[in-house]
Structure formats: structure tokens, C-alpha cells
Design an enzyme around this catalytic site. Structure first.
Site, short mmCIF file in Angstrom:
data_model
loop_
_atom_site.label_atom_id
_atom_site.label_comp_id
_atom_site.label_asym_id
_atom_site.label_seq_id
_atom_site.Cartn_x
_atom_site.Cartn_y
_atom_site.Cartn_z
N TYR A 141 0.89 -1.17 0.00
CA TYR A 141 0.00 0.00 0.00
C TYR A 141 0.93 1.21 0.00
CZ TYR A 141 -3.37 3.41 1.82
OH TYR A 141 -4.16 4.52 2.01
N ASP A 182 -2.03 -1.22 -4.04
CA ASP A 182 -2.37 0.16 -4.35
C ASP A 182 -1.06 0.93 -4.48
OD1 ASP A 182 -3.08 2.81 -4.41
OD2 ASP A 182 -4.42 2.72 -2.65
N HIS A 303 -12.09 1.71 -4.14
CA HIS A 303 -11.28 1.01 -5.13
C HIS A 303 -12.03 -0.26 -5.56
CE1 HIS A 303 -7.21 2.91 -4.22
NE2 HIS A 303 -7.96 3.34 -3.22
#
Ligand code: ZN
Length: 554
Positions: A141, A182, A303
Site C-alpha cells: 500500500y 495500491d 477502489h
């Protein structure tokens, strides 16, 4: 071997049940980001899921912040697992190793880069063409580059550096490597809803880093200008060691976004970015990658999930690595679920399944794929009903020649219905404009917003009012007014003035409040009620703006 990555914007997204959600994603390895689970908040429900082993990385600082987790089906039990990228969090057996050269990092810096719970590494054995191989999965992330905080921009770039250092070291050691999660950067203009409005798209340092990290796989991937300038050659040494698995299969698909600002309704107009990826080392991608795609149909987070499938077969470890949540003291002893005693049977059935696996692209595979798109069960299908548009239909005019289907008229009701079930969205949605450098999007900590109600007064807003030559920066609301108190005040003073209609659509506006500190803080204004979208999209929010109390000229 199927793998899924998803920024879930809080593990509460799985309120319908974690096992149900994981099962419906139908992947051997599910990598989640932004769990918002810290060590103090980890509960048994999230930690121990029947049929899976789980591996969490926690932020050491703020509670309920960031966090990643990797869930592995029992057929994919890793033989090593490690938290963080630098090794600074690891001093136990069963870790992954291969850290690369840290010469350019200070020890304290490495500790800080791993301190926010942004990386989990699991190492798996797989078989491909009768050969056993190692596949290392790096679930990340990546930090958001907050334009208001230069130190976070620096932090983001250092995180990328460290990620690359580790991924390439593991690759060099002979393991295949998958980097997924991500990444908080849209790679190419095609991956961004409004690349011309980002203040120097190609100059973004995160994007430059990604260009170096990824291999330029095909000419289709390269912009026309680059191609014309002859900068791209078939020289295979160009670019980095990893391939973007989605673009490997869909080099020219536009509007393929994985992230939208849910606060402004931008998902309704598909005004988003593709910032969630599965990267595979080039030889893995060229030899074993079978399929990859995004799952924009799946709601529940700001998302959507992304999946990829490899042709290799998983060889599970017979025991879970020490980092597995089952070994945490508070859960140890509670793991004796039925499936633990049936491991052998499970593996046997998994083998059978592998043999019966449909050929990729077959009808059966397609059916399965479609079935996979709804991890939230009934709730997911309910949500889907109101999403009547298709990706194709919402591509802004002018960007694409044909717009086959008209955009379903966005209804204010459904917009708020979308927000309603998940007020926790508010907390994370300030990340929305990550990595875009857009001067019209600034951020405040919206955690202070108490609730999103069906009344319009609390909906945070980012507004750009180019038509009126007024640019309002960061108009976020979050006054303490709830629908209850609003009703009260309405009855006291016969309500606020009726909203004006916007000029373009002739529809009643919504009332918003400036939250950002400054001369206008607390002032209220009306804007078009429609969802945010590209300036060329007539169905999206128009530029109507009027301060409350001002007469406004027609
Ligand atoms: Zn309007």
C-alpha cells in the site's frame, strides 16, 4: 494460481462476512490494502478465517491507519512470510530474506518506511512444467503524495525506492516476484480520467519511477508522441524488470479505472484512475500469465479489485510461517477448526479441481469469472442494480469517438444511497486525488466529518468552477449539522431558502459548506447536484455555483 488485490478502505467493507467475501473473490491469494486494522484492533473474526491463513502488517503509529493483509487459501499456504520491505521488523525464523543493498538508506529511515504497515511479503512454492519454483508476492500500500505535505512526497518516493530494491533483490536471488497493491500512481495518460489537468503528467516523480520500474512491453503501450519521436525501439532492455499484467492483456483499453472519489459521486461517471496493479517479473508474465483484469463491478470500497491468473500450480507448505495470525498469542489454541484436520482431503480435492479447471477463455471460465465479481453476496447485487451504465458509456465525449449508450441519468437518491451504507468511506476518501498534483484538489482530514446523511449539508465536496472563473479549493463540509438537527432548524425558521436550479441541467442544487480554514470558512453555497465528471461530460456536474444569500444573476 489466481491472485487478487483490493484496497478495501477498511476491513468493515466485509461486513457481510470475511470468509464469504474472500470465497467469492475465488482467488488462492487475496492481498488487501488499507485494512485500517492495527494490532490493537485485530479481532478473531478478521484474523482466523476457516480455509485460509492470514498475514497482517500493522501501522505502529496511528491506530486504525493504513495496514495490509494477505489471505492465502490452504492450497496456497506460504512457506515464508515477512512484514515490511526492509527487514527492520524481522528477527524471526520463517522470514523471507534477500533485502538488497541498503547503502543509500539510513537505518532510521528504513524503520520509518516500514512503520506504517504498508507491506506484507509471502513466499510460495509452485510447480510449472514439472519444475518447482518460488513465487514471492509483495503486497504493498504505497503512500499517497499529499501536495500539501512535501515530506510525504519524499516519503512516497523513498518507499518506491525501497520497494524496487527489495523486489529486484528477490528476483536476482532466483525467485519469481509479483508486486501488487495500491501503488497510488496512475501510470499512463490512458490510466487517468483527466491527465491534462494534473499539472505536468509526465513530470510527476512517482510516474517517472514507475516508468523505470516497468518494462515497456509493447508499442501499443506507448503514447503516439513517443512513438513518432522514435524513442521506443524494440530494444528489450528498455525499462524495468516488471510487467503490468493488466496492460499485458489490455494494452489499449481506456476507462479501465480502479479508483474513484466516492464523495463526489465520480464512480457514477467513471471519472477515476487506475492505481491498483499486479506487476509480475517479465519472465513470469510472458511464460505463465494466463489472464488479468479489473473488477469495476465490485463495490464496497472506493477502489475495485484487480485479479491475475498464472498457469503454475501451487504447492502449499505443510505448516504456516510464524508470522501467521494463527500464532498470535490471543488466537493460538482457537485455530482447531474442522478444516485443520482435513488438510489432506483439502489438498486432494484441490488437485482434482486443478485438473478440472476450465481452459482460460472458455465459457465455463467466463461464467466463473462473472460469478467472481460479486464478493458481497446479495448486498453486492443490490448495489449493482443501480449501476445501470457501462464503462463504455461513460467515457467522456471527445476522448472516444463513439458513445454507444447514453449515461443513465444520475439520481441524487441513488448517489446518497451509495454513501449511506458505508459512512467509513469518508475517512479514506481524502486519498482520492492521490498522485495527481491537481491544483484543484486539496485535502483536509475528513475524519472529522461526523456522518453522511441523506441531507446534502454534510457531503464533502471538491469543486472546480472553471466556467465562472472561480476556483474554489477544497470545499469540504462537515459541520455538525445532522439530518435531525436540520429538520429541527427547518421547522424553526421555515427552512433554508429553496435551492436554486443549476443553469445547465435545470435541476435543484445541493447546499454545501466551506470547511477549509480561510476567509470563507463556514460559508454555504449551492452547486450542481450531479456527480463529478470530466468537463466534457454533459451528464456530469456543471459549473453552477452560488453563495447562499447572494442573489446570483441568471
Ligand atoms: Zn447542473
Amino acid at each position: 494460481m489466481k491472485i487478487v488485490t483490493w484496497n478495501i478502505n477498511g476491513i468493515r467493507t466485509f461486513k457481510g462476512g470475511i470468509k464469504q467475501a474472500l470465497d467469492s473473490l475465488d482467488a488462492d491469494i487475496v492481498c488487501l490494502q488499507e485494512t485500517k486494522v492495527t494490532r490493537d484492533l485485530l479481532d478473531e473474526r478478521s484474523a482466523i478465517v476457516d480455509g485460509y491463513s492470514s498475514y497482517f502488517s500493522f501501522s505502529r503509529g496511528r491506530s486504525g491507519y493504513a495496514g495490509v493483509a494477505t489471505y492465502c487459501k490452504d492450497v496456497a499456504t506460504p512457506f515464508a512470510a515477512e512484514e515490511g520491505l526492509s527487514g527492520s521488523l524481522t528477527n524471526r525464523e520463517g522470514s523471507v530474506g534477500c533485502y538488497g543493498d541498503h547503502q543509500e538508506f539510513f537505518a532510521e529511515e528504513l524503520r520509518l518506511l516500514d512503520n506504517e504497515g504498508r507491506a506484507m511479503i509471502t513466499q510460495h512454492r509452485t510447480a510449472y512444467q514439472n519444475q518447482t519454483q518460488t513465487v514471492t508476492v509483495i503486497n504493498v500500500y504505497c503512500p499517497r503524495g499529499n501536495p500539501e505535505k512535501p515530506e510525504r512526497k519524499h516519503f512516497k518516493m523513498r518507499f518506491y525506492k525501497l520497494l524496487q530494491c527489495r523486489a529486484e533483490a528477490l528476483l536476482k536471488s532466483g525467485s519469481h516476484v509479483i508486486v501488487l497493491g495500491d501503488l497510488n500512481i496512475a501510470h499512463r495518460p490512458i490510466d487517468h480520467c483527466d491527465p491534462d489537468n494534473t499539472g505536468g503528467f509526465e513530470e510527476n516523480p512517482g510516474r517517472k519511477w514507475l516508468n523505470g520500474f516497468l518494462h515497456h512491453e509493447s508499442k501499443q503501450n506507448i503514447s503516439v508522441e513517443e512513438e513518432e519521436s522514435g524513442e521506443t525501439s524494440s530494444d528489450s532492455s528498455q525499462g524495468g524488470k516488471f510487467a503490468d499484467t493488466f496492460r499485458h492483456f489490455h494494452p489499449t483499453r481506456s476507462g479501465a479505472f480502479t479508483h474513484w472519489c466516492t464523495l463526489t459521486g465520480a464512480r457514477q461517471t467513471n471519472y477515476g484512475t487506475r492505481i491498483d496493479y499486479i506487476f509480475a517479473d517479465r519472465s513470469l508474465a510472458t511464460e505463465q500469465l494466463v489472464a488479468a483484469d479489473i473488477m469495476p463491478e465490485v463495490e464496497g470500497s472506493d477502489h475495485c479489485p484487480v485479479w491475475g491468473e498464472l498457469s503454475c500450480t501451487l504447492l502449499p507448505s505443510s505448516q504456516t510461517p510464524p508470522l501467521c495470525t494463527r500464532h498470535l498469542p490471543e488466537f493460538a489454541g482457537k485455530q482447531q477448526k474442522l478444516s485443520r484436520f482435513l488438510t489432506k482431503v483439502d489438498r486432494q480435492s484441490a488437485k482434482t479441481e486443478a485438473i478440472n479447471d476450465p481452459l482460460p477463455g472458455s465459457q465455463e471460465a467466463e461464467k466463473r469469472r462473472r460469478e467472481n465479481m460479486n464478493p458481497l453476496g446479495a448486498a453486492g447485487s443490490l448495489n449493482r442494480k443501480k449501476r445501470t451504465f457501462t464503462v463504455e458509456s461513460v467515457i467522456p465525449k471527445g476522448k472516444k469517438g463513439k458513445t454507444s449508450k447514453p449515461l443513465a441519468k444520475p439520481q441524487q437518491d441513488s448517489l446518497f444511497a451509495f454513501f449511506k451504507p458505508k459512512p467509513t468511506n469518508v475517512a479514506a476518501s481524502h486519498r482520492v486525488t492521490s498522485s495527481r498534483n491537481s491544483p484543484t484538489f486539496l485535502h483536509t482530514d475528513q475524519r472529522k466529518v461526523p456522518s453522511i446523511t441523506s441531507e446534502d449539508s454534510n457531503v464533502a465536496s471538491h469543486a472546480k468552477l472553471t466556467g465562472t472563473k472561480t476556483t474554489i479549493e477544497c470545499l469540504t463540509t462537515g459541520g455538525p449539522m445532522t439530518s435531525k438537527s436540520l429538520t429541527f432548524w427547518k421547522s424553526m425558521f421555515h427552512g433554508p431558502p429553496p435551492p436554486p436550479s443549476c443553469k445547465v441541467h435545470g435541476e435543484p442544487c445541493v447546499l454545501r459548506t466551506v470547511k477549509r480554514e480561510g476567509p470563507n470558512m463556514g460559508r454555504q453555497f449551492f452547486v450542481c447536484a450531479r456527480p463529478q465528471g470530466h468537463a466534457s461530460n454533459p451528464e456530469a456536474r456543471c459549473n453552477f455555483f452560488r453563495w447562499v444569500g447572494s442573489k446570483g444573476k441568471p
